[in-house]
Design an enzyme around this catalytic site. Structure first.
Site, PDB file in Angstrom:
ATOM      1  N   ARG A   1      -2.227 -11.128   9.496  1.00  0.00           N
ATOM      2  CA  ARG A   1      -2.435 -12.540   9.156  1.00  0.00           C
ATOM      3  C   ARG A   1      -1.743 -13.453  10.153  1.00  0.00           C
ATOM      4  NH1 ARG A   1      -0.426 -12.003   3.115  1.00  0.00           N
ATOM      5  NH2 ARG A   1       1.296 -11.223   4.371  1.00  0.00           N
TER       6      ARG A   1
ATOM      7  N   GLU B   1      -3.942   7.553  -8.635  1.00  0.00           N
ATOM      8  CA  GLU B   1      -2.871   8.516  -8.425  1.00  0.00           C
ATOM      9  C   GLU B   1      -2.160   8.859  -9.740  1.00  0.00           C
ATOM     10  OE1 GLU B   1      -1.012   7.250  -4.785  1.00  0.00           O
ATOM     11  OE2 GLU B   1       0.881   8.086  -5.474  1.00  0.00           O
TER      12      GLU B   1
ATOM     13  N   HIS C   1       1.409  11.880  -1.637  1.00  0.00           N
ATOM     14  CA  HIS C   1       2.268  10.700  -1.466  1.00  0.00           C
ATOM     15  C   HIS C   1       3.635  11.090  -0.882  1.00  0.00           C
ATOM     16  CE1 HIS C   1       2.712   6.333  -3.047  1.00  0.00           C
ATOM     17  NE2 HIS C   1       3.485   6.527  -1.984  1.00  0.00           N
TER      18      HIS C   1
ATOM     19  N   GLY D   1       4.902   9.982   2.029  1.00  0.00           N
ATOM     20  CA  GLY D   1       5.372   9.008   3.034  1.00  0.00           C
ATOM     21  C   GLY D   1       6.872   9.000   3.296  1.00  0.00           C
TER      22      GLY D   1
ATOM     23  N   ALA E   1      -1.039   3.482   2.777  1.00  0.00           N
ATOM     24  CA  ALA E   1      -0.567   2.233   2.163  1.00  0.00           C
ATOM     25  C   ALA E   1      -0.487   2.386   0.641  1.00  0.00           C
ATOM     26  CB  ALA E   1      -1.488   1.097   2.570  1.00  0.00           C
ATOM     27  N   ARG E   2      -1.533   1.983  -0.037  1.00  0.00           N
ATOM     28  CA  ARG E   2      -1.664   2.181  -1.483  1.00  0.00           C
ATOM     29  C   ARG E   2      -3.107   2.568  -1.753  1.00  0.00           C
ATOM     30  NH1 ARG E   2       2.941   2.873  -1.806  1.00  0.00           N
ATOM     31  NH2 ARG E   2       4.539   1.699  -2.943  1.00  0.00           N
TER      32      ARG E   2
END
Ligand code: NAP
Length: 317
Positions: free
Chosen positions: A178, A265, A283, A285, A235-236
């Site tokens: 952004r 999830e 997951h 990460g 990310a998600r």
């Protein structure tokens, strides 16, 4: 002040909490249920929640005068907490940025390499006892070095991924963000998501979850990708429309995917489990001892600041 830690944490972090705080440790590894969410707001001054603990507007609304003053989230992502509703109830929210960056970028690269080079499929072949031996056209994957990388969400983790891909693999980097970024390596800011998706070999998702980014990666974006391209999501889960991803993979619109997170999830669709060109991690990460300990200390630093009446180091707004 009474503190509740909602999951078992590493030994070092639990030892610090035990020494310094009036603390209750929850021993379950599952998210808080409705009664427990209510208990968090009514029986504790500070709660250390994490992924899956759904502090929705409704949960805050059910407790007009909460005892809780701080949700010191364990994790950088806090899309499971309605921060505006927490604020309206007089509850601050903090997170653990930075501590998670390198480990999560490493998992993105693990997914990228495993998917491109068919590592999961190859390992399954060997373990099943079905490997017939090397030959020149056995299990040809996608070359990684020198390819084009697109990063959606050029924040801390997105930049760490891009850095690894530029310096480690000589990739040409473009990204969607952004705001413009000052980077220590060459990278092009894309004008729009579809254009970025169409131009890269590996599209890596690193935006926060939440209402603004839900299904950001939809059927349209997937259709814009090259048939030889791979999608990587660390990310998600909800950022990718999982049903659209399955359709795109089944139709051969994209060549494969590497996923650390899932829309529902821990439920992983059978359709994905059945695909050899998809790498599926649970997951992972931030899952190293050092990183989970650093995250825990960061959460406890916020707890300590709250108890001392100091500014919260990692307040989110
Ligand atoms: P961050 O530094 O805040 O970076 C997020 C980036 O996403 C920012 O650069 C932001 O842009 C950009 N962004 C936000 N909304 C966007 C939109 N609608 N379109 C395009 N870009 C958008 O956060 P981080 O530390 O890198 O973490 C990112 C996320 O990774 C976390 O929120 C978490 O959900 C996830 N995560 C996953 C794991 C795992 O275990 N798989 C581990 C850690 C984190 P601006 O810079 O312009 O604001």
């Amino acid at each position: 002040m009474r503190v509740w830690i909602t999951r078992p944490l590493t030994e070092a972090v639990e030892a610090r909490a035990r020494d310094a705080l009036d603390v209750e440790f929850r021993t379950e590894t599952t998210p808080l249920d409705r009664d427990e969410l209510h208990r968090a707001l009514t029986e504790f001054d500070i709660v250390v929640p994490t992924l899956g603990d759904q502090f929705s507007a409704e949960v805050f609304g059910a407790v007009p005068q909460p005892r809780c003053r701080l949700l010191a989230n364990f994790g950088v992502g806090y899309n499971h907490i309605d921060v505006a509703a927490a604020g309206a109830s007089g509850i601050a929210v903090t997170n653990t940025p930075g501590a998670v960056t390198d480990a999560t970028a490493d998992i993105a690269l693990t997914l990228l390499l495993m998917t491109a080079r068919r590592a999961g499929e190859g390992e399954r072949l060997v373990r099943a006892g079905n490997w017939q031996g090397w030959h020149p056209t056995q299990m040809l994957g996608h070359h990684v070095t020198g390819k084009r990388l697109g990063v959606v969400g050029m924040g801390r983790i997105g930049q760490a991924i891009a850095q690894r891909c530029h310096f480690g693999f000589g990739m040409e980097v473009s990204y969607l963000a952004r705001s413009p970024k000052e980077l220590s390596f060459p990278a092009t800011q894309a004008d729009d998501l579809r254009g970025l998706a169409a131009s890269v070999d590996f599209l890596v998702i690193a935006v926060p979850g939440g209402a603004e980014t839900t299904h950001l990666i939809n059927a349209d974006v997937l259709a814009a990708m090259k048939p030889s391209a791979l999608l990587i999501n660390i990310a998600r889960g909800e950022v990718v429309d999982e049903a659209a991803l399955i359709s795109a993979l089944q139709a051969g619109q994209i060549a494969g995917a590497g996923l650390d997170v899932y829309e529902f999830e821990p439920k992983v669709p059978d359709a994905l489990i059945g695909m050899q060109n998809v790498t599926l991690l649970p997951h992972l990460g931030t899952a190293t001892e050092e990183v989970r300990t650093a995250m825990g200390h960061m959460a406890l630093d916020n707890v300590a600041a709250c108890i001392a009446g100091q500014d919260l180091p990692n307040l989110v707004s």
